[in-house]
Design a protein around this motif. Sequence first.
Motif, PDB file in Angstrom:
ATOM      1  N   LYS A   1      -0.442   1.751   6.995  1.00 52.20           N
ATOM      2  CA  LYS A   1      -0.274   0.306   7.183  1.00 52.20           C
ATOM      3  C   LYS A   1       0.691  -0.156   6.108  1.00 52.20           C
ATOM      4  N   THR A   2       1.686  -0.941   6.518  1.00 47.16           N
ATOM      5  CA  THR A   2       2.675  -1.465   5.587  1.00 47.16           C
ATOM      6  C   THR A   2       2.386  -2.940   5.336  1.00 47.16           C
ATOM      7  N   LEU A   3       2.324  -3.314   4.072  1.00 45.14           N
ATOM      8  CA  LEU A   3       2.098  -4.694   3.663  1.00 45.14           C
ATOM      9  C   LEU A   3       3.339  -5.213   2.956  1.00 45.14           C
ATOM     10  N   GLN A   4       3.689  -6.468   3.212  1.00 43.80           N
ATOM     11  CA  GLN A   4       4.822  -7.097   2.544  1.00 43.80           C
ATOM     12  C   GLN A   4       4.324  -8.239   1.677  1.00 43.80           C
ATOM     13  N   ILE A   5       4.929  -8.363   0.496  1.00 39.89           N
ATOM     14  CA  ILE A   5       4.552  -9.412  -0.442  1.00 39.89           C
ATOM     15  C   ILE A   5       5.676 -10.438  -0.439  1.00 39.89           C
ATOM     16  N   VAL A   6       5.340 -11.693  -0.110  1.00 40.32           N
ATOM     17  CA  VAL A   6       6.329 -12.762  -0.006  1.00 40.32           C
ATOM     18  C   VAL A   6       5.986 -13.841  -1.029  1.00 40.32           C
ATOM     19  N   GLY A   7       6.964 -14.245  -1.815  1.00 40.34           N
ATOM     20  CA  GLY A   7       6.757 -15.323  -2.784  1.00 40.34           C
ATOM     21  C   GLY A   7       7.512 -15.042  -4.068  1.00 40.34           C
ATOM     22  N   THR A   8       8.019 -16.090  -4.693  1.00 37.32           N
ATOM     23  CA  THR A   8       8.759 -15.949  -5.936  1.00 37.32           C
ATOM     24  C   THR A   8       7.830 -15.448  -7.035  1.00 37.32           C
ATOM     25  N   GLY A   9       8.192 -14.328  -7.646  1.00 38.52           N
ATOM     26  CA  GLY A   9       7.392 -13.765  -8.719  1.00 38.52           C
ATOM     27  C   GLY A   9       6.246 -12.891  -8.257  1.00 38.52           C
ATOM     28  N   TYR A  10       5.981 -12.859  -6.951  1.00 40.70           N
ATOM     29  CA  TYR A  10       4.915 -11.999  -6.435  1.00 40.70           C
ATOM     30  C   TYR A  10       5.478 -10.592  -6.316  1.00 40.70           C
ATOM     31  N   ARG A  11       4.748  -9.599  -6.833  1.00 35.95           N
ATOM     32  CA  ARG A  11       5.232  -8.222  -6.731  1.00 35.95           C
ATOM     33  C   ARG A  11       4.087  -7.244  -6.974  1.00 35.95           C
ATOM     34  N   ALA A  12       4.367  -5.979  -6.649  1.00 39.72           N
ATOM     35  CA  ALA A  12       3.404  -4.901  -6.877  1.00 39.72           C
ATOM     36  C   ALA A  12       4.087  -3.806  -7.668  1.00 39.72           C
ATOM     37  N   VAL A  13       3.343  -3.167  -8.555  1.00 43.75           N
ATOM     38  CA  VAL A  13       3.868  -2.084  -9.376  1.00 43.75           C
ATOM     39  C   VAL A  13       2.866  -0.934  -9.317  1.00 43.75           C
ATOM     40  N   ALA A  14       3.361   0.279  -9.055  1.00 48.34           N
ATOM     41  CA  ALA A  14       2.485   1.447  -9.064  1.00 48.34           C
ATOM     42  C   ALA A  14       2.010   1.698 -10.487  1.00 48.34           C
TER      43      ALA A  14
ATOM     44  N   ALA B   1     -11.377   7.391  -2.028  1.00 41.98           N
ATOM     45  CA  ALA B   1     -11.116   8.793  -1.697  1.00 41.98           C
ATOM     46  C   ALA B   1     -10.436   8.895  -0.340  1.00 41.98           C
ATOM     47  N   GLY B   2      -9.390   9.711  -0.263  1.00 41.09           N
ATOM     48  CA  GLY B   2      -8.682   9.930   1.003  1.00 41.09           C
ATOM     49  C   GLY B   2      -7.566   8.951   1.278  1.00 41.09           C
ATOM     50  N   ILE B   3      -7.331   7.995   0.378  1.00 41.43           N
ATOM     51  CA  ILE B   3      -6.288   6.983   0.573  1.00 41.43           C
ATOM     52  C   ILE B   3      -5.252   7.133  -0.533  1.00 41.43           C
ATOM     53  N   THR B   4      -3.972   6.994  -0.157  1.00 37.54           N
ATOM     54  CA  THR B   4      -2.887   6.992  -1.140  1.00 37.54           C
ATOM     55  C   THR B   4      -2.047   5.741  -0.938  1.00 37.54           C
ATOM     56  N   PHE B   5      -1.438   5.286  -2.029  1.00 39.26           N
ATOM     57  CA  PHE B   5      -0.565   4.115  -1.992  1.00 39.26           C
ATOM     58  C   PHE B   5       0.864   4.538  -2.284  1.00 39.26           C
ATOM     59  N   GLU B   6       1.811   3.869  -1.634  1.00 46.30           N
ATOM     60  CA  GLU B   6       3.228   4.026  -1.954  1.00 46.30           C
ATOM     61  C   GLU B   6       3.793   2.632  -2.187  1.00 46.30           C
ATOM     62  N   VAL B   7       4.664   2.515  -3.186  1.00 44.72           N
ATOM     63  CA  VAL B   7       5.327   1.247  -3.481  1.00 44.72           C
ATOM     64  C   VAL B   7       6.834   1.522  -3.479  1.00 44.72           C
ATOM     65  N   PRO B   8       7.492   1.513  -2.286  1.00 47.87           N
ATOM     66  CA  PRO B   8       8.923   1.810  -2.231  1.00 47.87           C
ATOM     67  C   PRO B   8       9.780   0.759  -2.938  1.00 47.87           C
ATOM     68  N   ASN B   9       9.336  -0.510  -2.920  1.00 50.91           N
ATOM     69  CA  ASN B   9       9.996  -1.566  -3.678  1.00 50.91           C
ATOM     70  C   ASN B   9       8.923  -2.567  -4.115  1.00 50.91           C
ATOM     71  N   PRO B  10       9.228  -3.476  -5.030  1.00 43.91           N
ATOM     72  CA  PRO B  10       8.181  -4.376  -5.544  1.00 43.91           C
ATOM     73  C   PRO B  10       7.548  -5.300  -4.501  1.00 43.91           C
ATOM     74  N   ASN B  11       8.166  -5.442  -3.330  1.00 45.39           N
ATOM     75  CA  ASN B  11       7.623  -6.337  -2.310  1.00 45.39           C
ATOM     76  C   ASN B  11       7.015  -5.608  -1.122  1.00 45.39           C
ATOM     77  N   THR B  12       6.839  -4.299  -1.206  1.00 46.51           N
ATOM     78  CA  THR B  12       6.277  -3.519  -0.098  1.00 46.51           C
ATOM     79  C   THR B  12       5.245  -2.537  -0.630  1.00 46.51           C
ATOM     80  N   VAL B  13       4.111  -2.469   0.060  1.00 48.15           N
ATOM     81  CA  VAL B  13       3.049  -1.515  -0.265  1.00 48.15           C
ATOM     82  C   VAL B  13       2.692  -0.794   1.028  1.00 48.15           C
ATOM     83  N   ILE B  14       2.593   0.535   0.977  1.00 43.30           N
ATOM     84  CA  ILE B  14       2.200   1.325   2.136  1.00 43.30           C
ATOM     85  C   ILE B  14       0.877   2.009   1.812  1.00 43.30           C
ATOM     86  N   VAL B  15      -0.121   1.789   2.675  1.00 40.02           N
ATOM     87  CA  VAL B  15      -1.435   2.401   2.541  1.00 40.02           C
ATOM     88  C   VAL B  15      -1.482   3.567   3.526  1.00 40.02           C
ATOM     89  N   LYS B  16      -1.783   4.788   3.048  1.00 38.20           N
ATOM     90  CA  LYS B  16      -1.800   5.973   3.901  1.00 38.20           C
ATOM     91  C   LYS B  16      -3.111   6.722   3.773  1.00 38.20           C
TER      92      LYS B  16
END
Length: 179
Positions: free
Chosen positions: A86-99, A120-135
């Motif tokens: 599942k891909t999540l997008q973060i929208v908003g000035t100053g809103y971001r995610a960091v691994a 357990a069994g879940i991994t996160f990817e943060v390709p850029n500060p405004n996108t999070v992928i749950v796998k």
Amino acid sequence: MASHIGKLPIAIPAGVEVTIDGQSFSAKGAKGSDSYTLPEGITAAVEGNEIIVTPADDLRPTRAKHGLARSIMAGMVKGVHDGYSKTLQIVGTGYRAVAKGQGIEFFLGYSHTITVNPPAGITFEVPNPNTVIVKGIDKQTVGQVAANIRKLRAPEPYKGKGIKYADEHILRKAGKAGK
């Protein structure tokens, strides 16, 4: 009468090993392994490279779970072969995610940061500060973890700020009418 979904056979892709022992079902593939206990009265059998799920004819409550059991088993076979994301997008000035290690640290406009560690069994990817992928291999767990992350700052209808699914469209409202 049996379920329309339950009647469909489940194709077993190459590289997936399926084991059925009484009411116990397990699937093992490239991404990992998963197991499921079939409801009472539901049986499954491997025929060729397909799984056939059948209900007991005399138990009406069992027939009601026929399609559900088949869907769960099909999801497990797909999960151990391909996995779910599942891909999540973060929208908003100053809103971001960091691994941060295995987890993610969110900056969502609060006075503090929020750290989310994967179960357990879940991994996160943060390709850029405004996108999070749950796998992961379990469809239900991937969806629940993504929903919990989205709940940290649900998108608001005026500017669309917050965390949203990549394929989600936020219905926008008009702000105050100016003179």
